[in-house]
Design an enzyme around this catalytic site. Structure first.
Site, PDB file in Angstrom:
ATOM      1  N   TYR A  82       0.856  -1.195   0.000  1.00 55.58           N
ATOM      2  CA  TYR A  82       0.000   0.000   0.000  1.00 55.58           C
ATOM      3  C   TYR A  82       0.886   1.237   0.000  1.00 55.58           C
ATOM      4  CZ  TYR A  82      -3.088   3.677   1.683  1.00 55.58           C
ATOM      5  OH  TYR A  82      -3.794   4.852   1.799  1.00 55.58           O
ATOM      6  N   GLU A 102      -3.347   7.376  -4.088  1.00 52.87           N
ATOM      7  CA  GLU A 102      -3.242   6.113  -3.356  1.00 52.87           C
ATOM      8  C   GLU A 102      -3.093   4.958  -4.340  1.00 52.87           C
ATOM      9  OE1 GLU A 102      -5.976   4.778   0.186  1.00 52.87           O
ATOM     10  OE2 GLU A 102      -6.712   3.823  -1.641  1.00 52.87           O
TER      11      GLU A 102
END
Ligand code: GDP
Ligand code: MN
Length: 378
Positions: free
Chosen positions: A101, A186
């Site tokens: 992530y 993101e």
């Protein structure tokens, strides 16, 4: 302004971040044509602005034309947490060794950019324990140095083979975030592939609408389907509006008062349908526009107008409300709180134009309570 995954990937690609080849498709036939062109296996991905598409069945691997046809048919029209799928993104499938992530956003309280990196990706970041997320604060006047990036990646404990690729992507991601005037970028998951390459498998990008004037290239992102219908209408009318999920429509003058109004409605047990700041000069036309937008919201059961007159005069506002009530066929009653400059004159105007749809409440707290009780709590 939130981008769809496919738009986010186009945005990333401009900054050199590796993404898979792919294309959009709005029909099953288009999906098949795209997949046949790209080559198999492909991933068929629902384009909706909500996470967790995978779990909801909105992301499927297809090994051949028949499977693309089947999955595209199932996913188009699917409802994912209230978002109906009108568009697919078809991309060449990746082999995944590990999922990570990575993101950048603004830490307002520290006045620094916040980078987050975790070796545990592919799941919602909220479900990753804090000690598994390596954070970095970046001073915008200094930028993200390679040295700082390396320390950050080391802190996230990625395997050695993923380090170089990740450092490279994070630096490009930071550039995309800053130069691109994003408020969030993101990548979840950022993947390590069996060949050792690091790659963006998903893209979530929010652009700062206040910077739109210097990004002509953003025009292509403003897809008709990408916006809350209410927000689009409000923007056309030049209103500062943010759509919310509740039943109490809100009109206030000034962003601060509008936010306080959202807060107080929440505090007394209600749910705001929107934030709307009509600004100064709340004349009849602006009031008509504001009431029109809120009146078109099917969830609204009551409209709370909260005005504190400073430069704005309450008699002007009252005239605006009276005229607006003649011009807009209101479905919901108005609870009006008028205070400040020329409040007495404003109240007199409302009194002279009595209507069972118009409830005066001079006190903000009581006005909020009254509005919420009309809306029936939540
Ligand atoms: P989200 O569920 O909305 O966040 O959608 P993502 O694009 O992040 O995809 C969810 C999950 O689907 C990923 O974490 C992967 O596990 C899987 N996935 C997506 N694309 C591929 C692919 O190309 N290959 C493989 N093997 N899995 C994929
Ligand atoms: Mn994802």
């Amino acid at each position: 302004m939130d981008l769809f995954e496919y738009q986010g990937k186009q945005y990333f690609a401009r900054y050199g971040i590796p993404v898979s080849p792919g294309d959009v498709a709005d029909t099953v036939d288009d999906a098949v044509a795209v997949a046949d062109r790209i080559g198999y296996p492909v991933v068929v991905k629902a384009q909706v602005q909500i996470g967790g598409r995978g779990k909801a069945g909105g992301i499927k691997l297809a090994n051949n034309t028949d499977e693309v046809r089947e999955h595209a048919g199932n996913i188009l029209g699917m409802d994912i947490k209230g978002h109906v799928v009108h568009r697919l993104w078809i991309e060449l499938a990746s082999d995944i060794k590990e999922e990570y992530y990575a993101s950048f956003t603004l830490d307002r309280s520290k006045k620094l950019h916040l980078g987050m990196l975790s070796a545990e990706g592919g799941v919602e970041i909220e479900s990753v324990p804090d000690d598994k997320i390596a954070q970095i604060r970046v001073d915008p006047t200094i930028g993200l140095t390679e040295e700082a990036t390396r320390e950050w990646v080391a802190a996230a404990n990625l395997p050695a083979e993923a380090v170089e690729g990740t450092v490279d992507i994070l630096q490009k991601l930071y550039t995309a975030y800053v130069e691109g005037d994003a408020s969030l970028v993101e990548i979840n998951p950022l993947i390590l592939r069996p060949d050792g390459s690091v790659h963006a498998l998903d893209a979530k990008v929010s652009l700062d609408a206040a910077a739109a004037f210097r990004h002509e290239e953003w025009n292509e992102f403003v897809g008709l389907e990408s916006r809350d219908e209410r927000e689009r209408e409000a923007e056309e009318k030049g209103l500062q509006y943010v759509g919310l999920d509740g039943s109490v429509g809100i009109i206030a003058n000034g962003a601060g008062l509008a936010m306080s109004t959202v807060d107080i409605v929440n505090q007394v047990g209600g749910a705001p349908a929107n934030f709307l700041d009509i600004g100064g000069g709340a004349n009849a036309d602006r009031m008509v526009d504001a009431l029109t937008v809120i009146n078109n919201d099917p969830n609204v059961k009551v409209i709370f107008i909260n005005i504190f007159g400073g430069i704005t005069r309450c008699d002007d506002v009252a005239n605006g409300i009276v005229q607006a009530m003649q011009r807009v066929d209101l479905k919901a009653p108005l609870v009006v709180r008028l205070d400040g400059t020329n409040a007495t004159e404003g109240h007199a105007i409302l009194d002279a134009n009595k209507s069972d749809k118009l409830i005066k409440q001079p006190d903000m707290l009581n006005a909020a309570k009254e509005a919420v009780s009309i809306a029936g709590g939540n």
